[in-house]
Design a protein around this motif. Sequence first.
Motif, PDB file in Angstrom:
ATOM      1  N   LYS A  19       6.653 -10.296   5.901  1.00 43.76           N
ATOM      2  CA  LYS A  19       7.877  -9.940   6.149  1.00 43.76           C
ATOM      3  C   LYS A  19       8.067  -8.266   6.141  1.00 43.76           C
ATOM      4  CE  LYS A  19      10.316 -14.017   4.916  1.00 43.76           C
ATOM      5  NZ  LYS A  19      11.415 -14.772   3.817  1.00 43.76           N
ATOM      6  N   PHE A  20       7.403  -7.913   5.425  1.00 44.75           N
ATOM      7  CA  PHE A  20       7.085  -6.522   4.726  1.00 44.75           C
ATOM      8  C   PHE A  20       5.927  -5.636   5.330  1.00 44.75           C
ATOM      9  CE2 PHE A  20       9.749  -9.402   2.067  1.00 44.75           C
ATOM     10  CZ  PHE A  20      10.795  -9.002   2.361  1.00 44.75           C
ATOM     11  N   ILE A  21       5.380  -6.112   6.338  1.00 44.72           N
ATOM     12  CA  ILE A  21       4.201  -5.466   7.046  1.00 44.72           C
ATOM     13  C   ILE A  21       4.332  -3.761   6.827  1.00 44.72           C
ATOM     14  CG2 ILE A  21       4.316  -5.828   9.281  1.00 44.72           C
ATOM     15  CD1 ILE A  21       1.393  -6.569   8.946  1.00 44.72           C
ATOM     16  N   GLY A  22       3.442  -3.148   6.334  1.00 37.15           N
ATOM     17  CA  GLY A  22       3.542  -1.545   6.422  1.00 37.15           C
ATOM     18  C   GLY A  22       4.337  -1.052   5.438  1.00 37.15           C
ATOM     19  N   PRO A  65       5.128  -1.226   0.699  1.00 37.97           N
ATOM     20  CA  PRO A  65       4.698  -1.436  -0.504  1.00 37.97           C
ATOM     21  C   PRO A  65       4.877  -2.901  -0.834  1.00 37.97           C
ATOM     22  CG  PRO A  65       5.860   0.695  -0.676  1.00 37.97           C
ATOM     23  CD  PRO A  65       6.150   0.121   0.613  1.00 37.97           C
ATOM     24  N   TYR A  66       5.997  -3.494  -0.312  1.00 36.95           N
ATOM     25  CA  TYR A  66       6.324  -4.826  -0.821  1.00 36.95           C
ATOM     26  C   TYR A  66       5.430  -5.767  -0.478  1.00 36.95           C
ATOM     27  CZ  TYR A  66      10.698  -2.567  -1.225  1.00 36.95           C
ATOM     28  OH  TYR A  66      11.998  -1.793  -1.717  1.00 36.95           O
ATOM     29  N   LEU A  67       4.358  -5.559   0.742  1.00 37.04           N
ATOM     30  CA  LEU A  67       3.528  -6.452   1.099  1.00 37.04           C
ATOM     31  C   LEU A  67       2.483  -6.734  -0.201  1.00 37.04           C
ATOM     32  CD1 LEU A  67       1.512  -7.092   4.230  1.00 37.04           C
ATOM     33  CD2 LEU A  67       0.217  -6.378   2.324  1.00 37.04           C
ATOM     34  N   GLU A  68       2.061  -5.716  -0.655  1.00 38.77           N
ATOM     35  CA  GLU A  68       1.159  -5.690  -1.758  1.00 38.77           C
ATOM     36  C   GLU A  68       1.707  -6.220  -3.144  1.00 38.77           C
ATOM     37  OE1 GLU A  68      -2.958  -5.130  -3.457  1.00 38.77           O
ATOM     38  OE2 GLU A  68      -1.855  -5.706  -1.659  1.00 38.77           O
ATOM     39  N   GLN A  69       3.060  -5.927  -3.377  1.00 41.32           N
ATOM     40  CA  GLN A  69       3.736  -6.240  -4.526  1.00 41.32           C
ATOM     41  C   GLN A  69       3.681  -8.036  -4.530  1.00 41.32           C
ATOM     42  OE1 GLN A  69       7.883  -4.706  -4.884  1.00 41.32           O
ATOM     43  NE2 GLN A  69       8.417  -6.086  -6.541  1.00 41.32           N
ATOM     44  N   ILE A  70       4.055  -8.578  -3.301  1.00 42.72           N
ATOM     45  CA  ILE A  70       4.284  -9.939  -3.254  1.00 42.72           C
ATOM     46  C   ILE A  70       2.926 -10.828  -3.378  1.00 42.72           C
ATOM     47  CG2 ILE A  70       4.860 -11.717  -1.485  1.00 42.72           C
ATOM     48  CD1 ILE A  70       7.204  -9.962  -0.495  1.00 42.72           C
ATOM     49  N   ARG A  71       1.734  -9.932  -2.691  1.00 40.78           N
ATOM     50  CA  ARG A  71       0.479 -10.442  -2.801  1.00 40.78           C
ATOM     51  C   ARG A  71      -0.149 -10.650  -4.166  1.00 40.78           C
ATOM     52  NH1 ARG A  71      -5.098  -9.368  -2.894  1.00 40.78           N
ATOM     53  NH2 ARG A  71      -4.672  -7.389  -3.282  1.00 40.78           N
ATOM     54  N   LEU A  72       0.503  -9.749  -5.154  1.00 44.08           N
ATOM     55  CA  LEU A  72      -0.005  -9.767  -6.556  1.00 44.08           C
ATOM     56  C   LEU A  72       0.688 -10.400  -7.379  1.00 44.08           C
ATOM     57  CD1 LEU A  72      -1.111  -5.997  -6.686  1.00 44.08           C
ATOM     58  CD2 LEU A  72      -2.576  -8.078  -6.500  1.00 44.08           C
ATOM     59  N   LEU A  73       1.804 -11.278  -6.990  1.00 51.14           N
ATOM     60  CA  LEU A  73       2.811 -12.174  -7.640  1.00 51.14           C
ATOM     61  C   LEU A  73       2.085 -13.184  -8.313  1.00 51.14           C
ATOM     62  CD1 LEU A  73       6.258 -11.589  -5.742  1.00 51.14           C
ATOM     63  CD2 LEU A  73       5.633 -10.594  -8.202  1.00 51.14           C
ATOM     64  N   LYS A  74       2.348 -13.492  -9.538  1.00 48.87           N
ATOM     65  CA  LYS A  74       1.513 -14.730 -10.392  1.00 48.87           C
ATOM     66  C   LYS A  74       2.049 -16.113  -9.563  1.00 48.87           C
ATOM     67  CE  LYS A  74       1.039 -13.236 -15.138  1.00 48.87           C
ATOM     68  NZ  LYS A  74       0.061 -12.323 -14.807  1.00 48.87           N
ATOM     69  N   THR A  75       3.201 -16.263  -9.045  1.00 54.05           N
ATOM     70  CA  THR A  75       3.503 -17.699  -8.384  1.00 54.05           C
ATOM     71  C   THR A  75       4.128 -17.597  -7.172  1.00 54.05           C
ATOM     72  OG1 THR A  75       5.754 -17.773  -9.331  1.00 54.05           O
ATOM     73  CG2 THR A  75       4.029 -18.467 -10.695  1.00 54.05           C
ATOM     74  N   PRO A  76       3.815 -18.553  -6.284  1.00 50.33           N
ATOM     75  CA  PRO A  76       4.330 -18.716  -5.005  1.00 50.33           C
ATOM     76  C   PRO A  76       6.020 -18.786  -4.964  1.00 50.33           C
ATOM     77  CG  PRO A  76       3.305 -20.932  -5.503  1.00 50.33           C
ATOM     78  CD  PRO A  76       3.016 -19.793  -6.556  1.00 50.33           C
ATOM     79  N   LYS A  77       6.532 -19.385  -6.087  1.00 53.65           N
ATOM     80  CA  LYS A  77       8.004 -19.277  -6.080  1.00 53.65           C
ATOM     81  C   LYS A  77       8.509 -17.917  -6.635  1.00 53.65           C
ATOM     82  CE  LYS A  77      11.627 -21.342  -9.318  1.00 53.65           C
ATOM     83  NZ  LYS A  77      11.877 -21.965 -10.497  1.00 53.65           N
ATOM     84  N   ASP A  78       7.691 -17.011  -7.098  1.00 52.99           N
ATOM     85  CA  ASP A  78       7.951 -15.639  -7.261  1.00 52.99           C
ATOM     86  C   ASP A  78       8.096 -14.910  -5.937  1.00 52.99           C
ATOM     87  OD1 ASP A  78       8.550 -15.859  -9.745  1.00 52.99           O
ATOM     88  OD2 ASP A  78       6.489 -15.012 -10.563  1.00 52.99           O
ATOM     89  N   ALA A  79       6.930 -15.276  -5.242  1.00 55.61           N
ATOM     90  CA  ALA A  79       6.730 -14.655  -3.732  1.00 55.61           C
ATOM     91  C   ALA A  79       7.912 -14.932  -2.981  1.00 55.61           C
ATOM     92  CB  ALA A  79       5.493 -15.280  -3.367  1.00 55.61           C
TER      93      ALA A  79
END
Length: 148
Positions: A41-44, A46-60
Amino acid sequence: MTIYFYTTRDQYACFSNFSPHGFVLDNLYWPTSEHYFQAQKFIGTPYLEQIRLLKTPKDAKKIGRKTSLPLRSDWENVKDDIMRKAVLCKFTTHADIQEILLSTGEEELVENSPIDFYWGCGADGSGKNMLGKILMEVREIIILNNNQ
């Protein structure tokens, strides 16, 4: 017969985007298909990488649904293709869950979400069930590729 799935605790838990089946897509490792989907949803940004690194899918999912973040303008047009890409990658990466998907034969697959009327069937069954439809498409793609 129809196969219903929803939680990561039932027989078809691997059909959930929250299932812990990571994969590499777009040259990055994604812990779940939910992480990948929400991040796109946030390609391009910094949120893309922030979401990728979250611990759980619920957090994502939680971050991905924040209306205060800059959602890409074409999201409604590309979200189904992004989900299809993630689900296909997940099921071609993991032979064990691919076997489970193929074991469903030609059964209808339905995400039995009482709250999601787009990806699931919704509380009254009138939802679009797009995740179920994509899983059935991926099942067909895998069958076709295996027969070549």
